[in-house]
Motif scaffolding. Structure first.
Motif, PDB file in Angstrom:
ATOM      1  N   TYR A 127      43.328   9.550  38.490  1.00  0.00           N
ATOM      2  CA  TYR A 127      44.549  10.139  39.188  1.00  0.00           C
ATOM      3  C   TYR A 127      45.734  10.359  38.487  1.00  0.00           C
ATOM      4  O   TYR A 127      45.717   9.647  37.560  1.00  0.00           O
ATOM      5  CB  TYR A 127      45.011   9.367  40.747  1.00  0.00           C
ATOM      6  N   ALA A 128      46.688  11.348  38.833  1.00  0.00           N
ATOM      7  CA  ALA A 128      47.813  11.350  38.165  1.00  0.00           C
ATOM      8  C   ALA A 128      49.135  11.753  39.171  1.00  0.00           C
ATOM      9  O   ALA A 128      48.759  12.253  40.095  1.00  0.00           O
ATOM     10  CB  ALA A 128      47.660  12.514  36.980  1.00  0.00           C
ATOM     11  N   ALA A 129      50.301  11.452  38.841  1.00  0.00           N
ATOM     12  CA  ALA A 129      51.379  11.574  39.600  1.00  0.00           C
ATOM     13  C   ALA A 129      52.617  11.625  38.472  1.00  0.00           C
ATOM     14  O   ALA A 129      52.797  11.288  37.527  1.00  0.00           O
ATOM     15  CB  ALA A 129      51.718  10.125  40.532  1.00  0.00           C
ATOM     16  N   GLY A 130      53.526  12.339  39.158  1.00  0.00           N
ATOM     17  CA  GLY A 130      54.801  12.556  38.612  1.00  0.00           C
ATOM     18  C   GLY A 130      55.080  13.760  37.597  1.00  0.00           C
ATOM     19  O   GLY A 130      54.413  14.751  37.731  1.00  0.00           O
ATOM     20  N   ASP A 131      56.099  13.752  36.690  1.00  0.00           N
ATOM     21  CA  ASP A 131      56.560  14.880  35.974  1.00  0.00           C
ATOM     22  C   ASP A 131      55.189  15.378  35.139  1.00  0.00           C
ATOM     23  O   ASP A 131      55.320  16.615  34.569  1.00  0.00           O
ATOM     24  CB  ASP A 131      57.431  14.239  34.833  1.00  0.00           C
ATOM     25  N   CYS A 132      54.285  14.409  34.796  1.00  0.00           N
ATOM     26  CA  CYS A 132      53.138  14.986  33.847  1.00  0.00           C
ATOM     27  C   CYS A 132      51.937  15.759  34.690  1.00  0.00           C
ATOM     28  O   CYS A 132      51.124  16.248  33.988  1.00  0.00           O
ATOM     29  CB  CYS A 132      52.340  13.451  33.134  1.00  0.00           C
ATOM     30  N   THR A 133      52.097  15.945  35.798  1.00  0.00           N
ATOM     31  CA  THR A 133      51.074  16.596  36.407  1.00  0.00           C
ATOM     32  C   THR A 133      51.532  17.986  36.817  1.00  0.00           C
ATOM     33  O   THR A 133      52.614  18.445  37.107  1.00  0.00           O
ATOM     34  CB  THR A 133      50.829  15.987  38.094  1.00  0.00           C
TER      35      THR A 133
END
Lengths: 420, 120
Positions: free
Chosen positions: A278-284
């Motif tokens: 999964y991924a979250a935040g500014d990098c997505t």
């Protein structure tokens, strides 16, 4: 309890998104192991404060920490600071660290944030006087060089650059802001708001140069720095603050085979193109629930909401991320609150007088609907604006511009329409 | 309802705040003097109080309903907080406060607040 105790969630990144994801898992009674691998030496902190209260000295270290460090221990969250991930093997469900350790995971969360876009003009990389701001250590370094007698050249007239300019100017420093485009904040807001902030900074004594062409940076023997500008006379300063954007940290994800384009691609549940990652935040780069397609946002609310989305997915209670983005900035005694995302071509309707120095708002109409708003120093209008935007209320420019028409009346006119 | 003077927790070093959830659940938090109820809630990782802006009076996601007998004992409200209460997800009442503005002091030991059903 949710999840078996043999499950292990590994979170790469110790910013707000990583910390919020861990906290949300525990709030949902997730019983497995949680590890946060953070390259930072400090426990997770509030990034927005770094260019506001923390830089000015109004907020101290403890106040900018999202939680005291003991909170992680008490909730059995293994927070490993100063720890860098070298690679991810998604087939084996393993991450390899710089120090040689290999950790296994059942679910992996990438919350890697980003790094400042480096200034690439000649001389910048070698200069001892070019500063950036992304980490708390960056803020400490910047704080140690901005003094009432220093002169600072800010390169890049976005919110970060303008907030640092405001703090430095308020301390008494001489501040020049160099913006390459014809107006400030041109990527994120409309001309009336750009012009308001240009006037504000000039009134406060900032030397604002638009369409500035920074060609070269040169450290001089007297310990200062010269910024060479195309046809204009060069500028001398004690330091350069470069704020020309953020590069999302996607290298780890791309190397692991994750789909990425202007950020790590996730679906509305925060799931990447690879199972159990999964991924979250500014990098997505996530689906844009309001306008379709994908978008990447750099903001604390987005970090927290995407992290909550990921945690909900991991505990088997998935809910799509549909929140309307919002954002805020503080400069001098002005507070800007933004809801929705301004797009070039929107019809900008000014409510109030942006030249008067009094609070005002700008509403953005797209297809006759209120789709975004910038609200200057008027929390009450922001409350109404948030609802107008969330419900995509159809309103006339004349009503929005007329202060005799209460914003709440525009809401009531559409009360029968279900909220978005 | 327990009054301050007969609160059994009174006299210990760290004041306590009790949170009542809409589902009937009750949780008690230790809140350091000088710390806001919002910060204590996020530090303790209890659900129901988000604090998305970190206490900058910008998000209204730390809304609580203060039990009436405690209202007068709380620190006063700035206009900015009053304005922000317009933004809460659940309709505010006369008992509404933003918990980032409730800063703990020994006098508030035993404070009771009710949480809204939603914060955003």
């Amino acid at each position: 309890m949710v999840g078996s105790s043999s499950e292990r969630v590994t979170i790469v990144g110790g910013g707000a998104a990583g910390a919020e994801c861990a906290a949300r898992l525990r709030m949902a009674d997730f019983a497995g192991e949680i590890t946060i691998l953070s390259a930072d030496v400090h426990p997770p902190y509030e990034l927005p404060s770094l260019s506001k209260g923390y830089l000015s000295g109004a907020s101290g270290y403890d106040e900018v920490l999202l939680r005291p460090v003991s909170a992680y221990t008490e909730h059995d969250i293994d927070l490993q600071l100063n720890t860098r991930v070298k690679s991810i093997d998604t087939a084996r469900h393993e991450v390899r660290l710089d120090d040689g350790r290999v950790l296994s995971y059942s679910k992996l969360v990438l919350a890697t944030g980003g790094r400042p876009r480096p200034l690439l003009v000649p001389g910048a990389a070698d200069s001892a006087h070019v500063f950036y701001l992304r980490t708390l250590n960056d803020a400490d370094r910047l704080r140690s060089v901005i003094t009432p007698t220093s002169s600072i050249a800010v390169i890049g007239g976005g919110y970060l650059g303008l907030e640092v300019a405001s703090v430095a100017r308020s301390m008494g420093a001489a501040v020049t802001v160099l913006e390459g485009l014809p107006r400030l904040l041109s990527r994120v807001t409309s001309p009336p708001v750009s012009e308001f902030f240009a006037r504000l900074h000039r009134t406060e004594g900032v030397d604002l140069r638009l369409e500035a062409k920074v060609e070269r940076i040169e450290d001089t023997p007297d310990g200062r720095v010269t910024i060479h500008l195309g046809d204009d006379a060069p500028i001398r300063a004690d330091l350069v603050f470069a704020s020309i954007g953020l590069l999302p940290s996607v290298q780890l994800g791309i190397a692991a085979g994750l789909e990425a384009e202007n950020g790590i691609r996730v679906d509305e549940y925060g799931q990447t193109s690879v199972p159990d990652v999964y991924a979250a935040g500014d990098c997505t780069s996530h689906p844009d629930a309001q306008d379709g397609g994908f978008r990447r946002l750099e903001s604390l609310p987005n970090a927290m909401e995407t992290a909550a989305t990921v945690a909900a997915s991991i505990v088997g209670n998935p809910a799509p991320y549909v929140a309307v983005p919002w954002f805020w900035s503080e400069q001098y005694d002005v507070k800007l609150q933004t809801v929705g995302v301004y797009k070039q071509g929107d019809d900008a309707v000014v409510r109030g007088d942006e030249r008067s120095g009094e609070p005002f708002s700008v509403f953005y109409l797209r297809g006759g609907e209120v789709r975004a708003a910038d609200v200057i120093s008027s929390p009450r209008d922001f409350a109404a604006a948030k609802t107008l935007v969330a419900r995509r209320v159809a309103a006339s420019a004349a009503d929005l511009a007329d202060r005799r028409v209460p914003l709440k009346a525009l809401l009531r006119a559409t009360a029968a329409v279900p909220s978005a | 309802m327990t009054s301050t003077s007969c609160n059994p927790e009174r006299g210990t070093d760290v004041p306590k705040v009790t949170l009542h959830y809409p589902n009937g659940e009750v949780r008690t938090l230790s809140v350091d003097n000088g710390q806001s109820v919002m910060k204590a809630a996020t530090a303790n990782m209890v659900p129901g109080i988000i604090g998305e802006c970190g206490g900058e009076l910008t998000c209204a996601t730390c809304h609580v309903f203060v039990e009436p007998e405690w209202l007068d004992r709380l620190p006063g409200q700035e206009q900015e907080e009053v304005d922000m209460l317009d933004l809460t997800s659940e309709e505010p009442t006369e008992c509404s406060r933003l918990s980032c503005q409730i800063v703990m002091s020994p006098d508030l030991d035993g404070l009771v607040v009710r949480l809204p059903k939603t914060q955003r």
